[in-house]
Design an enzyme around this catalytic site. Sequence first.
Site, short mmCIF file in Angstrom:
data_model
loop_
_atom_site.label_atom_id
_atom_site.label_comp_id
_atom_site.label_asym_id
_atom_site.label_seq_id
_atom_site.Cartn_x
_atom_site.Cartn_y
_atom_site.Cartn_z
N GLU A 184 3.30 -2.00 8.58
CA GLU A 184 3.75 -2.91 9.64
C GLU A 184 4.62 -4.05 9.10
O GLU A 184 4.63 -5.16 9.60
CB GLU A 184 2.55 -3.49 10.42
CG GLU A 184 2.35 -2.85 11.77
CD GLU A 184 1.78 -1.44 11.65
OE1 GLU A 184 2.32 -0.64 10.86
OE2 GLU A 184 0.81 -1.14 12.34
N ILE A 206 -16.45 -9.89 -9.94
CA ILE A 206 -17.78 -10.49 -10.01
C ILE A 206 -18.85 -9.43 -10.27
O ILE A 206 -19.80 -9.64 -11.03
CB ILE A 206 -18.10 -11.28 -8.72
CG1 ILE A 206 -17.21 -12.53 -8.65
CG2 ILE A 206 -19.58 -11.66 -8.65
CD1 ILE A 206 -17.30 -13.27 -7.31
N GLY A 216 12.87 1.85 5.46
CA GLY A 216 11.52 1.30 5.52
C GLY A 216 11.57 -0.09 6.11
O GLY A 216 11.50 -0.28 7.32
#
Length: 379
Positions: A362, A336, A130
């Site tokens: 990425e 909120i 990875g």
Amino acid sequence: MVDALLTPEQQKYLELARKFTREKILPVAAQYDRTGEFPWPVVEAAREIGLHCMTAPRAYGGPELDSVTISLIMEEFAYGCAGIATTLGGNGLSSYPVLIAGTEEQKKLFFGRLLAGGLGAFALTEPGAGSDAGAVSTSARREGDEYVINGTKCFITTGAMADIFIVFASTNPTMKARGLSAFIVEREREGISIGHEEDKMGIRASNTVEVRFNNVRVPADHLLGKEGEGFKIAMQTLDMARPIVGAIAVGVARAALEECIDYVKSRMDGTKPLSANQAVQFRIADMAMKVEAARLMVRRALALKEAGVPYSKESAMAKAYASDVAMEVTAEAVEIMGAVGYSKDSRVEKLMRDAKITQIYEGTNQIQRIVIANNLLRS
């Protein structure tokens, strides 16, 4: 609203992308998030207006948009749906290695496929490789005028739908990262199969699969650059792609901010709207500052790229900061908005799920910090 920092051409594309998002993405975003289906109608609609392969050079019939313009478009797409934005950005990601190292014939082959309506896929990640691209175990063995590719790739965006792949494989396993090479591989070649499809937390409109290569033969002239240059090509590709991930993150954060603003203006707290509460005002102001700062970092990194100067550090900074902001702002919006924000009937619930992947793909944000630190401490 006109952005004074943009050229008239960039403003034109921004408005085109905003209109497209409003008409083609926002109405279907929740549906694709629920079903996880591939958004073929949206992909086709993008192709019809020339936003299907934004990086394709004019020499092959493409628009050849500059990186800042692409970031504007991707922010708008992600404002509508990060999963659809990831899908529409896949042709750009897979194009970068060809732009970096491709011959004239390779560019004709690759962009010919994409501009005809096809999709490309960037196949680097593996179950055991990875963040460490040097650990790639997929192999490419030279046999006469061909290479024979064997291995399995995972988490490949648009992999099941791709017409053509950029595959990273080792041509010299003893050299680790320096033995990595990159290849153009057409989908119809014998030995390619699609394995497990991921059922993801977010970006559910984006197809993410395992792709298997079993004795897949490709002509030797499908090698990008030279043997052993794959790691360099991959790193240059990720430098180009990371600020675009930042733009996707900005789009997600901006959407959450706007949803939150609408909520606090309409939600009554006793006799006053919630927006009259100064503590809420301060939180909204902090969210807005972060979104704006993230957008400017993305644009600066890409402006440096367009100027042809080193920008690896700025690329990593833009990706890491913008994606952290996306996570912070979406979580703040959910908090909120309380129970409303936590409900699946709320758009911010989806935005928070979508935001998380921008910190991961990425190159994780931990990897970005390594890149940044290495650049700062090199001298």
